[in-house]
Design an enzyme around this catalytic site. Structure first.
Site, PDB file in Angstrom:
ATOM      1  N   CYS A  73       0.854  -1.198   0.000  1.00  0.00           N
ATOM      2  CA  CYS A  73       0.000   0.000   0.000  1.00  0.00           C
ATOM      3  C   CYS A  73       0.889   1.248   0.000  1.00  0.00           C
ATOM      4  O   CYS A  73       1.637   1.484   0.952  1.00  0.00           O
ATOM      5  CB  CYS A  73      -0.900  -0.015   1.241  1.00  0.00           C
ATOM      6  N   GLY A  74       0.807   2.014  -1.072  1.00  0.00           N
ATOM      7  CA  GLY A  74       1.679   3.198  -1.215  1.00  0.00           C
ATOM      8  C   GLY A  74       1.290   4.328  -0.275  1.00  0.00           C
ATOM      9  O   GLY A  74       2.131   4.836   0.482  1.00  0.00           O
ATOM     10  N   ASN A  75       0.010   4.692  -0.279  1.00  0.00           N
ATOM     11  CA  ASN A  75      -0.417   5.776   0.638  1.00  0.00           C
ATOM     12  C   ASN A  75      -0.293   5.328   2.094  1.00  0.00           C
ATOM     13  O   ASN A  75       0.092   6.110   2.968  1.00  0.00           O
ATOM     14  CB  ASN A  75      -1.873   6.170   0.357  1.00  0.00           C
ATOM     15  N   GLU A 187     -10.737   0.134  -5.765  1.00  0.00           N
ATOM     16  CA  GLU A 187      -9.679  -0.616  -5.076  1.00  0.00           C
ATOM     17  C   GLU A 187     -10.096  -2.026  -4.677  1.00  0.00           C
ATOM     18  O   GLU A 187     -11.132  -2.224  -4.033  1.00  0.00           O
ATOM     19  CB  GLU A 187      -9.228   0.124  -3.801  1.00  0.00           C
ATOM     20  N   CYS A 197      -5.263   6.247  -4.420  1.00  0.00           N
ATOM     21  CA  CYS A 197      -4.601   4.944  -4.255  1.00  0.00           C
ATOM     22  C   CYS A 197      -3.157   5.131  -4.704  1.00  0.00           C
ATOM     23  O   CYS A 197      -2.913   5.375  -5.889  1.00  0.00           O
ATOM     24  CB  CYS A 197      -5.319   3.908  -5.119  1.00  0.00           C
ATOM     25  N   THR A 199      -0.354   3.227  -5.008  1.00  0.00           N
ATOM     26  CA  THR A 199       0.242   2.344  -6.017  1.00  0.00           C
ATOM     27  C   THR A 199      -0.458   2.528  -7.360  1.00  0.00           C
ATOM     28  O   THR A 199       0.162   2.398  -8.415  1.00  0.00           O
ATOM     29  CB  THR A 199       0.136   0.870  -5.566  1.00  0.00           C
TER      30      THR A 199
END
Ligand SMILES: N[C@H](CCC[C@H](N)C(=O)O)C(=O)O
Length: 258
Positions: A73-75, A187, A197, A199
């Protein structure tokens, strides 16, 4: 037992964060995770993140989608870095482990978190779409009228089609501008639209770079919940030196009973 939690959000992608360095929270209890993420019966979030100890790293970040599934998860990673700074685990630089391996990140003076993403070698390009994995899988479909789009039904159709129904995929609808992108995302694991999102924003930015044949640069991506920037370089194997940059903010704290 009472366990403190902290709510963070990164451009509207929101997370329940728990300092789990002494393992107070049982991460095998998937129904508890689902309950905490539930927007009616729990705290409500796009995921739950545990910060844990791991030798040779500042911390290990364990991420769960609201349905209990796991992916990178990027965020959430950017929020984890902000949370780690709040906890005093790091100062302005982090070296942490997550679902897809090690990451470095930096905290800027204005509070923005820059997260280094893994290199991307595979860029699948088809008729009106890209498919790129940036730590989680992303189907990217070009759309000119994002405002009118029914993201949930259109996203669900792709996420549950014959190709993706087993593993699932995140579905990003993107308007390519000359100098930026606009994006809306369905998502996986949330099974709905999120306000951003990380990523997905990264995957969309790389598709933009591929579409406009750029070898390096930084591009702004306008998500529903705010603006993120993605820096990238193109090499013979794909993309590297990829950075996801943007805010990650504390919202409130509380206690859970387990
Ligand atoms: N739902 C995604 C993981 C979270 C991705 C998103 N919240 C991000 O910021 O990257 C998946 O299951 O692949």
């Amino acid at each position: 037992m009472k366990i403190p939690f902290f709510k963070y959000q990164g451009t509207g992608n929101d997370f329940v964060m728990i300092d789990n360095r002494i393992n107070l929270f049982d991460k095998t209890n998937i129904s508890a995770i689902q309950h905490l993420c539930d927007r009616r019966f729990g705290i409500g979030s796009d995921g739950l993140i545990l910060i844990e100890n791991l030798p040779d790293f500042d911390f290990n970040m364990v991420f769960f989608n609201p349905d209990g599934s796991q992916s990178f998860c990027g965020n959430g990673s950017r929020c984890a870095v902000a949370f780690a700074k709040f906890l005093g685990i790091i100062d302005n630089q982090a070296y942490f482990n997550s679902t897809d391996g090690e990451h470095e990140a930096w905290v800027s003076a204005n509070g923005d978190i820059s997260l280094k993403m893994h290199d991307v070698k595979l860029i699948e390009k088809g008729d009106g779409y890209y498919f790129i994995n940036t730590g989680s899988p992303h189907y990217i479909k070009e759309e000119t009228n994002l405002k009118e789009l029914d993201v949930v039904s259109e996203g669900r159709e792709i996420r549950y089609n014959d190709r993706f129904k087993e593993e699932g995929t995140n579905v990003n609808f993107v308007k390519y501008n000359q100098e930026s992108l606009d994006i809306r995302t369905y998502e996986r694991g949330v099974e709905g639209e999120t306000l951003s999102c990380g990523t997905g924003v990264t995957a969309a930015a790389l598709s933009w770079a591929d579409k406009f044949k750029l070898s390096a640069g930084k591009v702004d991506v306008n998500a529903q919940g705010g603006k993120l920037s993605v820096g990238f370089k193109r090499n013979e194997n794909g993309f590297n030196d990829i950075w996801l940059i943007g805010p990650a903010q504390y919202v409130f704290k509380g206690e859970i009973e387990v």
